[in-house]
Each structure stands twice: as structure tokens, then as C-alpha cells.
Scaffold this active site. Structure first.
Site, PDB file in Angstrom:
ATOM      1  N   VAL A  31      -1.141  10.683   5.800  1.00  0.00           N
ATOM      2  CA  VAL A  31      -0.142  10.889   4.549  1.00  0.00           C
ATOM      3  C   VAL A  31       1.358  10.382   5.112  1.00  0.00           C
ATOM      4  CG1 VAL A  31       0.731  13.024   3.408  1.00  0.00           C
ATOM      5  CG2 VAL A  31      -1.749  12.667   3.870  1.00  0.00           C
ATOM      6  N   ALA A  32       1.669  11.038   6.551  1.00  0.00           N
ATOM      7  CA  ALA A  32       2.845  10.797   6.855  1.00  0.00           C
ATOM      8  C   ALA A  32       3.013   9.351   7.002  1.00  0.00           C
ATOM      9  CB  ALA A  32       2.900  11.278   8.350  1.00  0.00           C
ATOM     10  N   GLU A  68       4.548   7.615  -0.180  1.00  0.00           N
ATOM     11  CA  GLU A  68       3.802   7.810  -1.362  1.00  0.00           C
ATOM     12  C   GLU A  68       4.933   7.256  -2.498  1.00  0.00           C
ATOM     13  OE1 GLU A  68       1.602  10.061   1.129  1.00  0.00           O
ATOM     14  OE2 GLU A  68       3.681   9.838   0.953  1.00  0.00           O
ATOM     15  N   ASP A  98      18.199 -27.748 -16.935  1.00  0.00           N
ATOM     16  CA  ASP A  98      18.412 -28.736 -17.818  1.00  0.00           C
ATOM     17  C   ASP A  98      19.992 -28.710 -18.345  1.00  0.00           C
ATOM     18  OD1 ASP A  98      17.877 -30.363 -19.912  1.00  0.00           O
ATOM     19  OD2 ASP A  98      17.006 -28.880 -21.451  1.00  0.00           O
ATOM     20  N   ASP A 132      13.746 -25.205 -22.486  1.00  0.00           N
ATOM     21  CA  ASP A 132      13.513 -24.738 -23.755  1.00  0.00           C
ATOM     22  C   ASP A 132      12.417 -25.372 -24.663  1.00  0.00           C
ATOM     23  OD1 ASP A 132      14.377 -27.347 -24.095  1.00  0.00           O
ATOM     24  OD2 ASP A 132      16.307 -26.929 -24.982  1.00  0.00           O
ATOM     25  N   ASP A 142       8.576 -28.072 -21.127  1.00  0.00           N
ATOM     26  CA  ASP A 142       9.150 -27.160 -20.056  1.00  0.00           C
ATOM     27  C   ASP A 142       8.189 -26.016 -19.607  1.00  0.00           C
ATOM     28  OD1 ASP A 142      11.456 -28.787 -19.794  1.00  0.00           O
ATOM     29  OD2 ASP A 142      12.206 -27.591 -21.393  1.00  0.00           O
ATOM     30  N   ASN A 193       9.525   8.559   7.127  1.00  0.00           N
ATOM     31  CA  ASN A 193       8.035   8.637   7.281  1.00  0.00           C
ATOM     32  C   ASN A 193       7.547   8.742   8.800  1.00  0.00           C
ATOM     33  OD1 ASN A 193       7.956   8.562   4.726  1.00  0.00           O
ATOM     34  ND2 ASN A 193       5.858   7.692   4.428  1.00  0.00           N
ATOM     35  N   THR A 232      11.398  15.421  -2.391  1.00  0.00           N
ATOM     36  CA  THR A 232      12.878  15.388  -1.711  1.00  0.00           C
ATOM     37  C   THR A 232      13.015  14.024  -1.200  1.00  0.00           C
ATOM     38  OG1 THR A 232      11.871  16.152   0.553  1.00  0.00           O
ATOM     39  CG2 THR A 232      12.742  17.758  -1.004  1.00  0.00           C
ATOM     40  N   ASP A 233      12.135  13.156  -0.697  1.00  0.00           N
ATOM     41  CA  ASP A 233      12.294  11.686  -0.253  1.00  0.00           C
ATOM     42  C   ASP A 233      12.809  10.823  -1.639  1.00  0.00           C
ATOM     43  OD1 ASP A 233      11.886  12.425   2.010  1.00  0.00           O
ATOM     44  OD2 ASP A 233      10.289  11.552   2.549  1.00  0.00           O
TER      45      ASP A 233
END
Length: 901
Positions: free
Chosen positions: A286-287, A291, A333, A634, A638, A700, A731-732
Site C-alpha cells: 500500500v505504501a 494511490e 500547413d 484542415d 490531412d 510514499n 492528505t497527500d
């Protein structure tokens, strides 16, 4: 047996009579209904191949293809396996939130083939069994005789049989900016697409005249169909950001698995409880996974999209935003991107000199300059007559500063209006009573206008035939006979103007007694008119900014080489007086290029008369050379190149729907300067992404180090798996998000573009991550040790101290993300209001996590007490102080090193 080929080989190189014979069809009779049905069964309908529409579910599924998401899914699975349901649900929530954001922004997926198919939804007039019938375009077959007139859409590839004053608009297919005159004679078999003057192509339009032609290709066998195939075959490149995030994901997988296995194995061998070591491994897993990274990256890119939209750049794909920042080559172009897409009269060449058409000033609103002096065009007899003839011999109309009709005719009307001519009064005074429409063979047009004593004839056309039709010439002193020497002088002046990139027309007139007089005989030559599509006002500055930023600009156009070269010189694209222009006919496929030819292509800045396939080849050559390529376009032609390029940029005002759907970005104002602004924003976004990735990974890493060292030392875990998840998701994320939406360095375009293969995190950044992670780890483990040994706190209270120390250390760590050498008090971090908002929000969330019943129980947190809070504040400031010292010392050491060098 009736011949019925799928397509006719190189029909432009063969007489039309041979084509009819090969297709077993008579021009007067056409195909029978039975034969048409038989051929339709054999060849299929005249429509482009349908491709499967991307469903909303498929777009949603694409959001889960990231390796980071795979890692999160693995962590969620492990949590459920070991009974940590709350952790598993929290991780799944993160995955779904990220997918929802990406899905919402990418729902308007590319619909290139659907847009192409719309071109088939028209009807055509064909001759079948001697009768003229109107059929759905999808029912056309090879051998059908098609009848066309001005305003018709061409619905298949046709070889001309009969043509009267025929012109077509092929800009969407070939890039040619002006209507193309047509003829019947066979051409060289190697002539490029834009110069096949005896052919009509599916998807183009007849602008003038009438014609009869035989169908030589339908559906996917047409030129438009081949472009459709190129769009399908053009591999959509993964953007640099996608590649970099995948590289980062691979690294994280390796780190996560290695750490988890190493720590679990070591602990079990040391005699520790198996369940404890498995729980520790989950904590490490997890660390190790940031995430919040997918969410922060997605929101940062989405905000970048909104910023670009405010600058008239609409981005279709999130990851394309950052790719713009890595762009180091722009293939652009000419018409409408570098130029105004408004043909303008810039010069009148008379016997007595030249008159320049310029912008008026505040002191003088006159726009005509002769011999360096402003003049009143109405008082200049020859100039006034030229303006009148250009206005009278004209089928265009004006609506404000824009016009409707042939661009050259619109330019003549605008010049007359600028001179103060009232077209309505002029036409009312001398009404038109006869017109000789433009003839592509004669290359001239004439109109007859009633006057009190006969008719006034107004003639315009290509200089060579107009000069041949003139017996006299107008001078300041009156008319005089035109000699062969005079014609030679005017031909030289015409060549000089053409070499300057001007489109040149000749004007002539005469008076006749009867309306049935021959229009192109004994004319009075008035002079030449030079026109050009002028460069945009801001284009030179934008190109200079690209050059300073290390971004090469290459012109790739379907226009003439002379025009391309002169526009390139006018906008500062090249410096050489005689820059090399690579013609499309000289371009080989990448596999056939020698090393010398490849280097020539890579170094060239101007390409003219290029085909859709050659545009793809150019992109491939530059991409293999390591370039990150942005391609503008355009037209239908193209679309394949827009899809193949790292960034496809379509024009929003004049671009076809096909081009817009194939592109990653659409310019609402068609301006090159908007691309430059988007590149700047892309660089800002990449720098922001680099900062928040550096921030998240270093946070992390500190968690990994803290858990690993505690496990090795057989000490209590300083932070639990669910606490790690809370930090990573709450918090991160907010400080990282604040970093991601910063305004960026104002000097970002004064630095060279980064290398395309440069990762998000370089070796230097990984060393910084290790250093920051170690500083935070020391403060966290130090706080845990002091709480247990010095303050004699309980295990749960001590873990709360280490959790809060880690949380606040990570919050203060955001200030370490300022650029090296930036001021301590006023920098891009301290002046970012979102940073302060994020810090306040996160501090409040941490207090809630500690003091809110229920949540504190789930996170296993308790009140740390007054002494505990003092310890948390003091220990959490250590990493910030260390980072500020390093940021202040490092620029000085670099400066000293530069002085010694």
C-alpha cells in the site's frame, strides 16, 4: 464478355475514349439498369467502409488500462483476501473515481470514419439507357456516365469526357487553396494528385462550369477511400505521458514485489509471526503505490484542457495536453495557419511604375502608395480603371470584410472597396449585359457592360494569354500600340512578381459598338495585379518563440513551391535567402531513402505539393529520429497524418469534420500562435506533473522506509496499512493537486524542449526522492522512539504520534518542491493559493481523523495530548528545514562550478 474492372489503372494518363472502351460503356447511352445492378452486386455500394463505433463501455474500459490502476487493483485484492475490507473498498473507490473523471473527458471519442461516410449522403445525376436519372451516390458503379454542374458534390472518382469552363474546389483533398481548372488531355502517369487536371475526385466540389465524366473508381477504391484506409492503418501513437506513467508503473511493480517478498521472507526466517509479516507486506504494498497519482494526474490534465480552451485550443484527449509540452517539431500547413486565408491585393503593376497596397495610418487613411508616396487611387487614371475592371469582371460578392466566391475575385472587390469604389453605383451606371465565363483553356474571363455609346469590355485572366490578346497598352500619357518588346517586358515583370510568391492576374479593356463583338481581340492592356494570402500578424513572433524554445517548425503544404518559399521567408520560418523547397514528386517512401536523402528530408523546413501518404511518411521519418511531432491540418487529406502524429491539430474554422474528429486538438481561431500557447501550457503541465509525482513518490518512499526499517529492527510498525491509505488518498492528494494546477514558470518557453525519451523522474529526481524520504523517515521513527522511551506513551498513542509526524512532515514537504534558485519567500509554491488552501484543508482532515469518533477507531488513532502535539510539530519540521537548506546550497554550488568552467 463485358469488361468490368474494379478500377481503371491510371485513367489520367489515358485518352477518355480508351477508358470508355475498357469499361464497355457508351457516352451517349450510359449503362443499362440491369448492367448497373450487376456491377453494383460485384463492386458493392459506393460508400466508405464502416468501422465499428467505439461504445461508451469501451471508452470506460480504457480507463483501467494503466499499470498504476493494475497495482491499485492488486492491493485491493490482497486487502480483501486478508480480511481488510475497509482498505479494499477504499482502494476500489479511488479506482472508480479516477475512471469516472477520465471517462467524462474522453466520451467525445474520435469519429473519423463516421465523418468520412457522411460525404456519401448525396445524390448524383447519371445517364442510364440514354435517360438522365438522379440516383443515390451509393448506387454509382464503374462505367456510369455522370453529369455535373456548378455547386455539385463529386461522389466518385471520375475521368472527364466533356468539360466547359470547369473549376473544382479540391482544397479538402489536396491542400490546393484556389479552385482548380480542368482539361481533357491525357497527362503524364507520374503526375501528383494535385495536378491531375483531367480527373474529378470523390468528396470535392464543382465551383464553376459543367462536365460529363465516367466513373473510374467507387467506394474504398477512390482517392478518398484510400485516405480512409490510411486513417484506419495509421497507428495512434501512445503519448509520451502514457509511456512515462507506464514506465513508472513498471518500476513501482518491481519495487513493491521485491520489498514485500524480501521483508516477509526475512521476518518469517527470523521467527516472526506469519500473519504479522503478511500484514507488514500489505502495508509495504500500500505504501509503495501512490494511490492519488491517477486522480491528481487526471485532474491536472483536465484543468490544462480548460486553460487551453480559454486560449481557443480544444483538446480531445487528456494525455494529449502534456504531450504538447514535449513537442519539438511542428509540421504546419500554410493556408489559414501561417496566413490569413484571405487572398489580398498587394500590388498593381502599371506602365508608369508600381502601386503598393498597404494598411492606412492614423495620420493618413489612404492605402495606396506609389514611388513611396500615398496617392488617391481615384485620381490616378490608370489605377482607377484597373480597379473598375477588376470590380466589373467579377462574380463574387462582399459581406463586410469577407466575401463569397472565388478568392481572387473577392480580393479584387476588396481592393476596389478600399479605394472607395461603390460597386453598386458602378454596376448601375454600366450594367452587365453579357459574360464570357472563365475558360480553363483560354485562361481568361470577360464581361460586357452597357454605356451611353456602346459597350465597355472588362477582361481579366492569366498574364500570358491576356498579353497575347492586347494590341494596345494604357500609359500615363494615354494609349499607345503594344510592341513585341513591350510584351517581353511585361512577361519579365510577371515572372518577377510570381517569383515573389504573388498570384498574378492581368487586366485589360476596350470599347465596342455591339454586344456580340469578340471579347479577346484588340484589347488595351492596363497592367498586372499581384495578390497573396498575407501572413498572420502574430505569426513571426510565434515562430521566434518556437525557435527560442527549441521547437522546429516545418511547412508541409499542397500549394506551389514558390508560394511556400516566399511565405516561409515572410514569416521567419527560414533565414536563407534561397531556402530549399522539397517537392512532393521528389519524396520517396522511408524504406527507399538513402542515408543522404533521409538527412535532406530531416533538415528541410519547406515541403510543397505533398500527398496524404507523403505526410504520413514525413511524420514517421521524424518520429523514428526521436522527434515528438505535432501536425496541423484542415482537409480530408490531412486526417491520416493527424492521427499518426503525436499531436494532431485541426483547424476549427475552416477544417473539415473529418480532420477535426481525427485530431487531438482543434484550434477555434485557426491561429499558429494558439499552438505555441498550447505548447507553453503543455510544458507548464509537465513541470507540474513532475513536481507532484516527485512529491507523491517521496512521500510514499518515506512510508516504505519507515515500515521497512521498523520491521527489520523488530520494532512496532510506525504506521498501519489503513493509515497509509488515508494519507495517500487524503492528505497527500490535495497538496499534490495544488502543485498540479499551478500557473507555472513564466520563462518556461525560454528553455529548450526536453528530450522525447526523458522520463518523468530522472536520476537526479530519484536521488532527491531518496534524500527526502530518508529525512522524513528519520523524523517519523525519531518521533516514535521519543514517544515510547521519553514520553512513556502507550503503543497506540505512540503510533498516533508517528502517524501525525509523518502526515505533517509530508504537508510541509510541499514547500521543498520550489524550483532550485527561486526566492525563499516568494516562489511558484508560496504564491500558489491552492497550496495554502490544501494545507488548511489537510490539517483540518487530520484533526477530524484524530478526534472524530468512529473514524479515529477505524484508523486506530487516539488523542496525542499537548506534549504529543509539540513533539509532532517539532519533528515534522525537520524534513522541511533540511530541504530548504539543500535548495539554497545547490544553486550556489552550481554557480561556482559554472564560474570555474
Amino acid at each position: 464478355m463485358v469488361k468490368d474492372p474494379q478500377t481503371v489503372g491510371k485513367p489520367w494518363a489515358r485518352p477518355w475514349e480508351d477508358i470508355l472502351q475498357e469499361l464497355s460503356v457508351s457516352m451517349d447511352e450510359g449503362l443499362s439498369q440491369d448492367e448497373a445492378r450487376r456491377r453494383r452486386r460485384r463492386h458493392g455500394p459506393n460508400r466508405l467502409r464502416e468501422t465499428k463505433r467505439k461504445s461508451a463501455w469501451l471508452i470506460f474500459a480504457r480507463q483501467f488500462e494503466s499499470l498504476i490502476v493494475l497495482l491499485l487493483s492488486l492491493a485491493a485484492s490482497l486487502s480483501f483476501i486478508f480480511g481488510e475490507v475497509v482498505e479494499g473498498l477504499a482502494i476500489l473507490a479511488v479506482i472508480l473515481v479516477n475512471a469516472a473523471i477520465g471517462f467524462g473527458t474522453e466520451l467525445k471519442a474520435i469519429r473519423s470514419m463516421e465523418a468520412l461516410r457522411r460525404l456519401g449522403a448525396v445524390r448524383s445525376r447519371v445517364r442510364r439507357a440514354r435517360e438522365l436519372r438522379e440516383v443515390v451516390a451509393a448506387e454509382l458503379v464503374p462505367g456510369d456516365i455522370v453529369v455535373l454542374e456548378g455547386g455539385d458534390i463529386v461522389t466518385a472518382d471520375l475521368r472527364l469526357i466533356v468539360a466547359s469552363k470547369l473549376q473544382t474546389d479540391e482544397s479538402a483533398l489536396t491542400g490546393e487553396s484556389l479552385p482548380v481548372g480542368k482539361k481533357l488531355e491525357p497527362l503524364d502517369e507520374n503526375v501528383p494528385l494535385a495536378e491531375r487536371e483531367n480527373m474529378l475526385f470523390k468528396g470535392t466540389a464543382v465551383t464553376r462550369g459543367s462536365a460529363e465524366a465516367v466513373v473510374v473508381a467507387t467506394g474504398m477504391h477512390t482517392e478518398l477511400g484510400q485516405i480512409s484506409t490510411l486513417v484506419e492503418e495509421a497507428k495512434e501513437e501512445s503519448t509520451p505521458l502514457e509511456k512515462r506513467l507506464d514506465q513508472l508503473g513498471h518500476r513501482l511493480i518491481g519495487v513493491t514485489l521485491a520489498l514485500a517478498v524480501l521483508v516477509a521472507t526475512g521476518g518469517i526466517l527470523a521467527g516472526k509471526q506469519i500473519f504479522l509479516m503478511i500484514e507488514t507486506s500489505i502495508a509495504l504494498a500500500v505504501a509503495a503505490i501512490p494511490e492519488g497519482l491517477p486522480i491528481v494526474a487526471t485532474i491536472a490534465l483536465a484543468r490544462g484542457m480548460r486553460r487551453m480552451a480559454r486560449r481557443n485550443a480544444l483538446v480531445n484527449r487528456l494525455s494529449a495536453v502534456e504531450t504538447l509540452g514535449a513537442t519539438n517539431l511542428i509540421c504546419t500547413d500554410k493556408t489559414g495557419t501561417l496566413t490569413e486565408n484571405l487572398m489580398t491585393v498587394t500590388r498593381f503593376a502599371q506602365d508608369g511604375g508600381e502601386v503598393e497596397v498597404v494598411e492606412g495610418t492614423e495620420e493618413n487613411d489612404l492605402s495606396f502608395k506609389k514611388d513611396g508616396e500615398f496617392i488617391d487611387p481615384i485620381r490616378d487614371k490608370v489605377l482607377r480603371e484597373m480597379l473598375e475592371i477588376g470590380t466589373l469582371c467579377n462574380n463574387a460578392s462582399l459581406k463586410g470584410e469577407r466575401g463569397v466566391g472565388d478568392p481572387l475575385e473577392v480580393a479584387l472587390l476588396l481592393a476596389g472597396a478600399k479605394a472607395g469604389l461603390d460597386r453598386n453605383q458602378l454596376v448601375e451606371k454600366t450594367p452587365e449585359i453579357r459574360e464570357e465565363a472563365f475558360d480553363s483553356d483560354l485562361k481568361m474571363m470577360a464581361t460586357f457592360h452597357r454605356e451611353d455609346r456602346g459597350c465597355r469590355v472588362a477582361v481579366k485572366g492569366a498574364p500570358e494569354p491576356v498579353l497575347e490578346a492586347c494590341a494596345f497598352m494604357q500609359t500615363d500619357g494615354g494609349q499607345r500600340e503594344m510592341s513585341d518588346q513591350d510584351r517581353q517586358v511585361w512577361e519579365v515583370r510577371n515572372d518577377q512578381m510570381a517569383e515573389e510568391g504573388l498570384r498574378v492576374l492581368a487586366l485589360a479593356t476596350k470599347r465596342v459598338g455591339a454586344v456580340d463583338a469578340k471579347p479577346y481581340q484588340d484589347l488595351i492592356f492596363l497592367g498586372l495585379v499581384g495578390m497573396q494570402d498575407p501572413p498572420r500578424e502574430d505569426i513571426r513572433q510565434a515562430i521566434e518563440e518556437c525557435h527560442r524554445a527549441g521547437v522546429r517548425v516545418v511547412m508541409v503544404t499542397g500549394d506551389q513551391p514558390v508560394t511556400a518559399r516566399n511565405i516561409a521567408l515572410a514569416v521567419g520560418l527560414v533565414d536563407a535567402a534561397e531556402p530549399e523547397v522539397v517537392h512532393g514528386r521528389d519524396l520517396k517512401s522511408p524504406a527507399e531513402l538513402s542515408a543522404e536523402e533521409r538527412n535532406r528530408v530531416l533538415s528541410a523546413s519547406i515541403f510543397a505539393r505533398v500527398s496524404p501518404k507523403q505526410k504520413l511518411d514525413l511524420i514517421e521519418i521524424h518520429q523514428k529520429n526521436g522527434a515528438i511531432v505535432a501536425m496541423t491540418g484542415d482537409g480530408v487529406n490531412d486526417a491520416p497524418a493527424l492521427k499518426k502524429a503525436d499531436i494532431g491539430v485541426a483547424m476549427g474554422m475552416r477544417g473539415t469534420q473529418v480532420a477535426r474528429e481525427a485530431a487531438d486538438m482543434v484550434l477555434k481561431d485557426d491561429a499558429f500562435s494558439t499552438i505555441v500557447a498550447a505548447v507553453r501550457q503543455g510544458r507548464v503541465i509537465f513541470n507540474n506533473i513532475r513536481k507532484f509525482v516527485l512529491y507523491l513518490i517521496s512521500c510514499n518512499v518515506s512510508e516504505i522506509m519507515a515500515v521497512s526499517l521498523a520491521s527489520i529492527a523488530n520494532a512496532p510498525l510506525p504506521i498501519l496499512p489503513l493509515q497509509i491509505l488515508f494519507l495517500n488518498l487524503v492528505t497527500d492528494v490535495f497538496p499534490a493537486l495544488a502543485l498540479g494546477v499551478g500557473e507555472g514558470d513564466p520563462d518556461v518557453m525560454k528553455r529548450l524542449s526536453r528530450k522525447g525519451e526523458e522520463p518523468i523522474l530522472t536520476r537526479r529526481h530519484w536521488l532527491s526522492i531518496g534524500g527526502y524520504g530518508l529525512a522524513i523517515t528519520i523524523s517519523v521513527l525519531g518521533a516514535l522512539a521519543l514517544a515510547l522511551a521519553w514520553l512513556n506513551m502507550s503503543h497506540r498513542q505512540a503510533v498516533t504520534i508517528s502517524f501525525l509526524t509523518l502526515a505533517f512532515a509530508q504537508l510541509w514537504h510541499v514547500f521543498n518542491m520550489r524550483d532550485r534558485g527561486s526566492p525563499f519567500f516568494r516562489n511558484e509554491i508560496t504564491t500558489n493559493p491552492f497550496i495554502w488552501g490544501a494545507l488548511g484543508l489537510c490539517a483540518g482532515l487530520l484533526l477530524i481523523a484524530v478526534y472524530l469518533p468512529g473514524l479515529s477507531d477505524v484508523l486506530k488513532l487516539v488523542n496525542p495530548g499537548r506534549k504529543g502535539w509539540i513533539l509532532v510539530v517539532l519533528m515534522s519540521l525537520i524534513p522541511w528545514i533540511t530541504g530548504q537548506i539543500v535548495n539554497s546550497v545547490r544553486p550556489m554550488s552550481l554557480h561556482v562550478a559554472q564560474i570555474h568552467r
